[in-house]
Write an enzyme that holds these catalytic residues in place. Structure first.
Site, PDB file in Angstrom:
ATOM      1  N   HIS A  20       0.830  -1.200   0.000  1.00  0.00           N
ATOM      2  CA  HIS A  20       0.000   0.000   0.000  1.00  0.00           C
ATOM      3  C   HIS A  20       0.871   1.259   0.000  1.00  0.00           C
ATOM      4  CE1 HIS A  20      -3.206   2.626   2.100  1.00  0.00           C
ATOM      5  NE2 HIS A  20      -3.421   2.625   0.797  1.00  0.00           N
ATOM      6  N   ASP A  28       8.120   8.037 -20.495  1.00  0.00           N
ATOM      7  CA  ASP A  28       8.472   8.097 -21.906  1.00  0.00           C
ATOM      8  C   ASP A  28       9.948   7.730 -22.078  1.00  0.00           C
ATOM      9  OD1 ASP A  28       9.985  10.416 -21.249  1.00  0.00           O
ATOM     10  OD2 ASP A  28       8.385  11.770 -21.859  1.00  0.00           O
TER      11      ASP A  28
END
Length: 139
Positions: A20, A28
């Site tokens: 969590h 990119d």
């Protein structure tokens, strides 16, 4: 052979071991990746694999509760930004869980990648096509 969408062993392991609030970055081809952060390099050539395709596959296997995006993404690459927001909206509707979206400067985004468990590098060549996923819980 694994039956689900995600067959990349490194990403599959990463998703299976997220706790969590752990963070992973999908980026990119040009985003600098900190030396100490695990690099999962998928880039083959310009545009392959694409940012959104990678996002979709990772979303299909992981529960996220928040994302961090560079402010510049919305202004410089609005088509890709809007497509990402559409994917996040679909995911939220599918899971019935809200996904918070936080915007930071690109410089702050790059600094935040220092906290990522891993950075998944795509072949995407669209400026600012980067996102940090914060892991949620399925219960």
């Amino acid at each position: 052979m694994k039956k689900s969408n995600l067959i990349n062993s490194e990403i599959s392991y990463l998703v299976a071991t997220l706790g969590h609030t752990d963070e992973i970055t999908i980026c990119d081809a040009g985003l600098p990746i900190p030396d100490h952060v695990q690099r999962i390099d998928l880039a083959l050539t310009h545009g392959v694999p694409g940012f959104l395709d990678t996002v979709r596959v990772i979303l299909s296997e992981s529960q996220i509760e928040g994302v961090i995006i560079a402010e510049e993404f919305a202004n410089v690459s609005p088509v890709h930004h809007d497509a990402l927001i559409t994917e996040l909206t679909k995911e939220s509707e599918l899971t019935g869980k809200q996904i918070t979206i936080d915007y930071v400067t690109h410089e702050a985004f790059k600094a935040r990648t220092e906290q990522s468990r891993a950075v998944v590098r795509t072949g995407e060549c669209t400026p600012y096509a980067n996102v940090i996923f914060q892991a949620g819980v399925v219960f």
